[in-house]
Design an enzyme around this catalytic site. Structure first.
Site, PDB file in Angstrom:
ATOM      1  N   HIS A  61      41.016  42.683  35.159  1.00 57.14           N
ATOM      2  CA  HIS A  61      40.007  42.445  36.204  1.00 57.14           C
ATOM      3  C   HIS A  61      38.616  42.782  35.661  1.00 57.14           C
ATOM      4  CE1 HIS A  61      39.136  42.541  40.782  1.00 57.14           C
ATOM      5  NE2 HIS A  61      38.038  42.251  40.117  1.00 57.14           N
ATOM      6  N   HIS A  63      34.474  41.227  35.121  1.00 57.65           N
ATOM      7  CA  HIS A  63      33.418  40.246  35.394  1.00 57.65           C
ATOM      8  C   HIS A  63      32.561  40.107  34.139  1.00 57.65           C
ATOM      9  CE1 HIS A  63      34.255  39.953  39.741  1.00 57.65           C
ATOM     10  NE2 HIS A  63      34.628  41.212  39.609  1.00 57.65           N
ATOM     11  N   LEU A  64      32.723  38.966  33.452  1.00 60.15           N
ATOM     12  CA  LEU A  64      31.952  38.755  32.221  1.00 60.15           C
ATOM     13  C   LEU A  64      30.599  38.098  32.519  1.00 60.15           C
ATOM     14  CD1 LEU A  64      34.731  37.594  29.699  1.00 60.15           C
ATOM     15  CD2 LEU A  64      33.577  39.816  29.784  1.00 60.15           C
ATOM     16  N   ARG A  65      30.412  37.558  33.745  1.00 62.44           N
ATOM     17  CA  ARG A  65      29.118  37.014  34.218  1.00 62.44           C
ATOM     18  C   ARG A  65      28.640  35.776  33.470  1.00 62.44           C
ATOM     19  NH1 ARG A  65      29.770  39.859  38.657  1.00 62.44           N
ATOM     20  NH2 ARG A  65      28.989  41.991  38.642  1.00 62.44           N
ATOM     21  N   ASN A  95      33.760  34.445  39.591  1.00 63.41           N
ATOM     22  CA  ASN A  95      32.496  34.368  40.342  1.00 63.41           C
ATOM     23  C   ASN A  95      31.307  34.262  39.399  1.00 63.41           C
ATOM     24  OD1 ASN A  95      32.768  37.065  39.522  1.00 63.41           O
ATOM     25  ND2 ASN A  95      31.896  37.922  41.390  1.00 63.41           N
ATOM     26  N   ASP A 153      38.163  36.312  43.693  1.00 66.49           N
ATOM     27  CA  ASP A 153      37.669  37.693  43.646  1.00 66.49           C
ATOM     28  C   ASP A 153      36.175  37.806  43.933  1.00 66.49           C
ATOM     29  OD1 ASP A 153      37.962  40.546  43.143  1.00 66.49           O
ATOM     30  OD2 ASP A 153      36.591  40.130  41.502  1.00 66.49           O
ATOM     31  N   HIS A 180      41.680  39.403  46.523  1.00 71.74           N
ATOM     32  CA  HIS A 180      40.641  40.378  46.889  1.00 71.74           C
ATOM     33  C   HIS A 180      40.661  40.423  48.410  1.00 71.74           C
ATOM     34  CE1 HIS A 180      36.338  41.971  46.795  1.00 71.74           C
ATOM     35  NE2 HIS A 180      36.493  41.588  48.046  1.00 71.74           N
ATOM     36  N   HIS A 233      42.408  45.611  43.178  1.00 72.38           N
ATOM     37  CA  HIS A 233      41.725  46.885  43.491  1.00 72.38           C
ATOM     38  C   HIS A 233      42.074  47.462  44.868  1.00 72.38           C
ATOM     39  CE1 HIS A 233      39.118  43.915  45.293  1.00 72.38           C
ATOM     40  NE2 HIS A 233      38.408  43.696  44.215  1.00 72.38           N
ATOM     41  N   ASP A 307      37.713  46.322  37.200  1.00 73.81           N
ATOM     42  CA  ASP A 307      36.744  45.580  38.004  1.00 73.81           C
ATOM     43  C   ASP A 307      35.347  45.761  37.411  1.00 73.81           C
ATOM     44  OD1 ASP A 307      35.579  43.997  39.893  1.00 73.81           O
ATOM     45  OD2 ASP A 307      35.903  45.335  41.591  1.00 73.81           O
TER      46      ASP A 307
HETATM   47  O1  DOR Z   1      32.314  45.793  43.381  1.00 74.19           O
HETATM   48  C1  DOR Z   1      32.580  44.630  43.127  1.00 74.19           C
HETATM   49  N1  DOR Z   1      31.780  43.871  42.355  1.00 74.19           N
HETATM   50  N2  DOR Z   1      33.684  44.095  43.651  1.00 74.19           N
HETATM   51  C2  DOR Z   1      33.949  42.790  43.570  1.00 74.19           C
HETATM   52  O2  DOR Z   1      34.955  42.381  44.080  1.00 74.19           O
HETATM   53  C3  DOR Z   1      33.021  41.875  42.883  1.00 74.19           C
HETATM   54  C4  DOR Z   1      32.201  42.595  41.893  1.00 74.19           C
HETATM   55  C5  DOR Z   1      31.048  41.805  41.370  1.00 74.19           C
HETATM   56  O3  DOR Z   1      31.194  40.629  41.081  1.00 74.19           O
HETATM   57  O4  DOR Z   1      29.973  42.395  41.174  1.00 74.19           O
HETATM   58 ZN    ZN Z   2      37.236  42.156  43.932  1.00 76.02          ZN
END
Ligand code: DOR
Ligand code: ZN
Length: 430
Positions: A61, A63-65, A95, A153, A180, A233, A307
């Site tokens: 889990h 987030h590589l952005r 996302n 997510d 999520h 999570h 996360d």
């Molecule tokens: O705290 C979080 N940040 N929870 C998420 O589900 C998404 C994530 C984000 O993309 O920043």
């Molecule tokens: Zn999430």
């Protein structure tokens, strides 16, 4: 490249290994595991006395952005952070901007990771277009280009009928649905866990029920459709009990917890309004954290994930209500788990390997890592005695929004091999 990794304490619960051994690597593979191995010709000999050698860790889990928010993180910096943290692979969340809801974005992530990545990247694809919860994403196209799982997510899918369609349609691809769980109506603009702390701080509350309702709903839908469900999570005691009940019923339901929901609570959010501790779902009560820990120990929790949610400094510098949710985690996860769970005797190194390597790989359906001859050489080596402080200037990630700045940890990754190639040597990125 060939290596002879000598005198490491090898722990692999699947292969049944727990003892001091040598491990030989050649090309992409492990070629031999045993005592007193001779170095193959041209092999570099590395003495790992005092260190553990385990199947490569995977954070399922992250987030590589990238694409779209590279000012927060990109595939290069995020996978460097993963290597630094001891991981051989990560599952990226969809996302991004554009959203990872079609095959082209999945292909971009895979291609970019192959070019500049420092670990394997297993992309997840969105369940619904634009994560809007309205129309199905291009699931088949994404799987054809390498997506390993489906998730929206960052958001819960609000409509139960839509979630059912996601499962009914997507089940043909055999992938896991990662949920999520967040009921938008109940959670609203909630900032922190609803209760004493939200009242004291004067902030809108995010009730536990805002998460638990969707956990219960998605378990019901997994029962209805036969889909494999993974609760992301998880943060509450009752939510975990729902997962336990689903497992007892024989449903294919798994769940994950983060280090921040295990080792921090709502009580850490004081009147300085620390935005680093603003996360989704929110930090819960001490009782909830204790219940999650119990689940990690008794096997009800399947995986530890981070996360990892990098944000720019200016974004987190705003007032609590305006700061984005999320904290980084991939560089501190192993150290936190070793310090708080393994050092303290709450779990064994073998259980840690199950939580951070075996289960994530099994749930995602990606290649298992094993310390046996013939296996792909995805390997994590850590020094259980190395003491270090979490500091703002110590990250490979572009972001500094960790909730653990100032923590003193014992245990850190020193060496990582991905398909036999070193990505971390003696604590330095290769
Ligand atoms: O705290 C979080 N940040 N929870 C998420 O589900 C998404 C994530 C984000 O993309 O920043
Ligand atoms: Zn999430």
């Amino acid at each position: 490249m060939a290596f002879l990794l000598k005198n490491a304490h090898v722990v692999d619960p699947v292969a049944g290994l727990d003892g001091v051994l040598d491990v030989a690597l050649e090309g992409e593979k492990i070629t031999a595991v045993g005592e007193g191995l001779e170095a193959p010709a041209d092999a570099e000999v590395v003495d790992l006395t005092g260190k553990y050698l385990v199947p490569g860790l995977v954070d399922m889990h992250v987030h590589l952005r990238d694409p779209g928010q590279e000012y927060k993180e990109d595939i290069k910096s995020g996978t460097r952070a993963a290597a630094k943290g001891g991981f051989t692979g990560v599952c990226s969340m969809p996302n991004t901007d554009p959203c990872t809801d079609n095959g082209i974005v999945v292909q971009y992530i895979k291609t970019r990771a192959a070019e500049v990545g420092h670990c394997r990247v297993y992309p997840s694809g969105a369940c619904t277009r634009g994560l809007k919860g309205e129309a199905l994403a291009e699931m088949g196209d994404m799987v054809a280009r390498g997506a390993v799982a489906f998730t929206d997510d960052g958001r819960g899918i609000q409509d139960a009928g839509m979630m059912r369609r996601v499962m009914d349609y997507g089940i043909m691809f055999g992938k896991v649905f990662m949920s999520h769980c967040q009921d938008a109506g109940l959670v609203g603009e909630g900032q922190v866990n609803e209760g004493v702390v939200s009242t004291r701080l004067g902030m809108l509350g995010w009730p536990a029920e805002g998460e638990e309702l969707q956990i219960q709903r998605d378990i019901a839908l997994a029962r209805l459709t036969g889909a494999k469900l993974h609760i992301q999570h998880i943060t509450t005691k009752r939510g975990l009990d729902m997962v336990r009940a689903a497992k007892a019923e024989g449903l294919p339901v798994t769940c994950e917890v983060t280090p921040h929901h295990l080792f921090l609570t709502e009580d850490d959010i004081d009147a300085t309004y620390p935005t680093a501790l603003k996360v989704n779902p929110p930090l819960r009560t001490a009782e909830d954290a204790a219940a999650l820990l119990e689940g990690v120990i008794d096997g009800s929790v399947d995986a530890i994930v981070t996360d990892h949610a990098p944000h720019a400094e200016w974004e987190k510098a705003r007032e609590f209500a305006f700061a984005p949710f999320g904290m980084t985690g991939i560089e501190t996860s192993l150290g936190l788990v070793l310090t708080n769970l393994v050092e303290t005797g709450k779990i064994s190194v073998a259980r840690m390997v199950e939580l951070m390597s075996v289960a994530p790989r099994r749930i995602l359906g990606v290649e298992a890592a094993s310390i046996t001859a013939g296996a792909t050489a995805d390997i994590t080596v850590f020094d259980p005695a190395q003491e270090w402080d979490v500091t703002e200037d110590g990250f490979e990630s572009k972001a500094k929004n960790s909730g653990f700045i100032g923590a003193h940890l014992t245990g850190r990754a020193t060496d990582v091999f991905v398909g036999g190639e070193p990505t971390l040597r003696n604590g330095a990125i290769c």
